[in-house]
Design a protein around this motif. Structure first.
Motif, mmCIF file in Angstrom:
data_model
loop_
_atom_site.group_PDB
_atom_site.id
_atom_site.type_symbol
_atom_site.label_atom_id
_atom_site.label_comp_id
_atom_site.label_asym_id
_atom_site.label_seq_id
_atom_site.Cartn_x
_atom_site.Cartn_y
_atom_site.Cartn_z
ATOM 1 N N ASP A 186 0.832 -1.193 0.000
ATOM 2 C CA ASP A 186 0.000 0.000 0.000
ATOM 3 C C ASP A 186 0.872 1.251 0.000
ATOM 4 O O ASP A 186 1.758 1.394 0.841
ATOM 5 N N THR B 93 0.108 4.245 0.825
ATOM 6 C CA THR B 93 -0.153 5.122 1.969
ATOM 7 C C THR B 93 0.416 4.559 3.268
ATOM 8 O O THR B 93 1.101 5.262 4.017
ATOM 9 N N LYS C 132 -8.299 -3.039 -5.391
ATOM 10 C CA LYS C 132 -8.757 -1.728 -4.919
ATOM 11 C C LYS C 132 -7.592 -0.728 -4.925
ATOM 12 O O LYS C 132 -7.737 0.410 -5.381
ATOM 13 N N ALA C 133 -6.439 -1.156 -4.427
ATOM 14 C CA ALA C 133 -5.272 -0.271 -4.402
ATOM 15 C C ALA C 133 -4.842 0.109 -5.812
ATOM 16 O O ALA C 133 -4.473 1.259 -6.076
ATOM 17 N N HIS C 134 -4.935 -0.845 -6.743
ATOM 18 C CA HIS C 134 -4.569 -0.550 -8.130
ATOM 19 C C HIS C 134 -5.556 0.428 -8.747
ATOM 20 O O HIS C 134 -5.170 1.411 -9.390
ATOM 21 N N ASP C 135 -6.822 0.160 -8.542
ATOM 22 C CA ASP C 135 -7.856 1.030 -9.120
ATOM 23 C C ASP C 135 -7.772 2.452 -8.562
ATOM 24 O O ASP C 135 -8.042 3.421 -9.281
ATOM 25 N N GLU C 136 -7.386 2.563 -7.287
ATOM 26 C CA GLU C 136 -7.320 3.877 -6.644
ATOM 27 C C GLU C 136 -5.935 4.507 -6.723
ATOM 28 O O GLU C 136 -5.677 5.536 -6.100
ATOM 29 N N ASP C 137 -5.057 3.889 -7.491
ATOM 30 C CA ASP C 137 -3.669 4.360 -7.651
ATOM 31 C C ASP C 137 -2.962 4.468 -6.299
ATOM 32 O O ASP C 137 -2.244 5.417 -6.018
ATOM 33 N N ASN C 138 -3.174 3.437 -5.483
ATOM 34 C CA ASN C 138 -2.546 3.396 -4.166
ATOM 35 C C ASN C 138 -1.679 2.146 -4.017
ATOM 36 O O ASN C 138 -1.333 1.756 -2.901
#
Length: 538
Positions: free
Chosen positions: A100, A102, A180-186
């Protein structure tokens, strides 16, 4: 421990060697003598057949502990830890880590290089390659056989479960947190050296996300010729460019250790483990070759400043890049998935031996395998066969077969697979191999090395100091700072490094017997192939 102000000051280079099953931190002097070292194993996870996982946090903590313990040993010998002027990192290459952006925490367990769960993912992209193709220039796509050739021309690699981009695609498809992390650029993606640098350099403050060409050339995402991420391939695999690490060279200061006994020491050498062994064996010029026998076996043949495409089942890869902007040196590689792990199987699963070293003693009780051949395709076959559906096979069993025959067949399997790779290298390079430099745990056994020479038909050279993988990253790290006058782009500056005596093994088997055994091995391989067919996904 001696008081710090009473300790001697020297000049050493450290290497953090993160392998498949353990981490070592080794401190070398200018002649490649080992001054101090510490090694720890970390857990292996096998949740399903053909799955192999690591916990990236365990790799990180194990690495940190190895550095601490090695520094303590160094000081016990009277040397100040400040004597370590730089460190290099070398790593298991194709293992994929997703974390992640973040929090800096892993989003799932790392998928290890020899994991073959991604057969369906490979089948999907093979279908996509046939139907849609790869963009080779703006608006121009190549499909089918032309697409397969284009992929190899760009990356030096085939589509296979082996490479880390395939593993990442599987993660995105199967783990909600990764998607989810990929889709949200995270999402941040990297191989093990990227993960270690990110953490050792203080991820919370620096967010240092880097890799170098030897590891990047194993992702299926890097252009071999330009040493840049290839945007059309990212589109082909459906991956965001922002998840990828920055590309640096194999020998430059990329950051500094942020904490621990070596806080402030530069990290100045990064290299994949097999290329590290190539450098550590000083196979830096065209025509020199080495093979490292660890969990798997990896044979690299240096081809010089231009990549050589293989028509015989080998990989074209980057050997090293000597510094920022330096012209890369390339190699042909043949990778064997199972080498030392077959001996571990004899020990842990079959109970035929109590320790790995006993395999040579057990095998020496018989002067042949009694007609037994062992194809150690526990997770398919890599070079030069590239069959993920191949299965492990013991053939030629009879009531005469005993444990010694099986132990010897295990050593012979290693030799036969090595010969298979070398035969392909001869065809691609138009050069015979005069001798093979070797390192890794399996090389400790004299019988194993003699079997290799006998069945391979070439000389085997075993150096006295065989921590070549770690030494390679140390040489690259030292070269970046020109410690001891080392300059990886000038092999003559390393002439005094690791020059102690070698042990040579020469073929003693009659050629007619060698060729008959080679022919029967090839028949055994044919029978093992295609056993576990991948699903035909579209």
């Amino acid at each position: 421990m001696t008081a710090s102000n009473a300790l001697k000051q020297g000049e050493f280079v450290g290497s953090l060697d993160c392998g498949t099953t353990s981490v070592r931190f080794i401190v070398f002097d200018e002649n490649a003598d080992i001054v101090a070292q510490h090694q720890l194993e970390f857990p292996q996870y096998y949740p399903h057949p053909s799955w192999h996982e690591h916990d990236a946090l365990e790799i990180q903590s194990t690495s940190e502990e190895c550095i601490v313990k090695a520094c303590e040993l160094l000081e016990e010998q009277g040397w100040a830890k400040e004597s370590i002027k730089a460190i290099g990192i070398t790593n298991q290459r194709e293992t994929a880590v997703a974390w992640d952006r973040t929090t800096g925490k892993p989003l799932c367990k790392a998928i290890v290089w020899d994991d073959s769960r991604t057969k369906g993912t490979v089948a999907h992209f093979q279908h996509k390659l046939r139907v849609e193709g790869i963009e080779v220039e703006k608006g121009v796509f190549k499909k089918g056989e032309d697409g397969i050739k284009a992929l190899r021309d760009i990356t030096g690699l085939p589509l296979s479960t082996y490479f880390s981009a395939i593993k990442l695609c599987w993660m995105i498809d199967n783990y909600d947190d990764v998607k989810k992390a990929h889709d949200e650029d995270n999402l941040l993606f990297g191989t093990v050296e990227s993960w270690l640098v990110y953490n050792l350099a203080g991820s919370a403050k620096t967010h240092l996300h880097v890799t170098e060409p030897t590891n990047a050339s194993r992702t299926l995402l890097m252009d071999l010729h330009t040493l840049t991420w290839h945007e059309p391939l990212l589109k082909f695999f459906g991956l965001r460019p922002s998840i990828l690490p920055k590309l640096v060279s194999s020998s430059e200061v990329v950051g500094h250790l942020a904490f621990g006994p070596l806080a402030g020491v530069p990290i100045s050498g990064l290299v994949g483990d097999q290329q590290g062994a190539l450098v550590g064996n000083k196979c830096l010029e065209q025509g020199e070759a080495k093979c490292t026998y660890g969990t798997g076996a990896f044979l690299l043949f240096c081809t010089g400043s231009e990549p050589v495409g293989s028509k015989n089942g080998l990989l074209t890869t980057v050997a090293y890049q000597a510094g920022p902007g330096a012209k890369p040196v390339y190699a042909l590689e043949g990778s064997i998935a199972v080498a030392g792990s077959a001996i571990k199987w004899l020990r842990d699963s079959m109970g035929l031996i109590q320790s790995a070293g006993e395999v040579n003693t057990l095998a020496a009780k018989e002067d042949s395998t009694g007609g037994v051949y062992f194809v150690t395709a526990f997770s398919g076959l890599l070079a030069p066969y590239w069959d993920p559906g191949a299965a492990g096979l013991l053939i030629g069993l009879s009531s005469y077969t005993n444990p010694s025959h099986i132990a010897r067949a295990t050593l012979e399997a290693n030799a036969f697979q090595t010969r298979g790779v070398i035969e392909s290298m001869k065809l691609d390079s138009n050069k015979d191999l005069k001798h093979l430099k070797v390192d890794g745990g399996m090389t400790n056994g004299d019988l194993c090395m003699q079997v290799l020479a006998d069945l391979g038909g070439f000389g085997v050279v075993r150096p006295e100091m065989r921590e070549s993988t770690a030494l390679g990253s140390a040489l690259l790290a030292g070269s970046a700072l020109r410690l001891f006058g080392w300059d990886i782009s000038k092999p003559e500056t390393l002439a005094h490094v690791n020059t102690r005596g070698n042990t040579n093994f020469e073929p003693s088997l009659p050629e007619s017997q060698r060729e008959e055994m080679w022919s029967r091995w090839q028949k055994a391989v044919e029978r093992s192939m295609g056993w576990d067919e991948a699903p035909d996904e579209d």
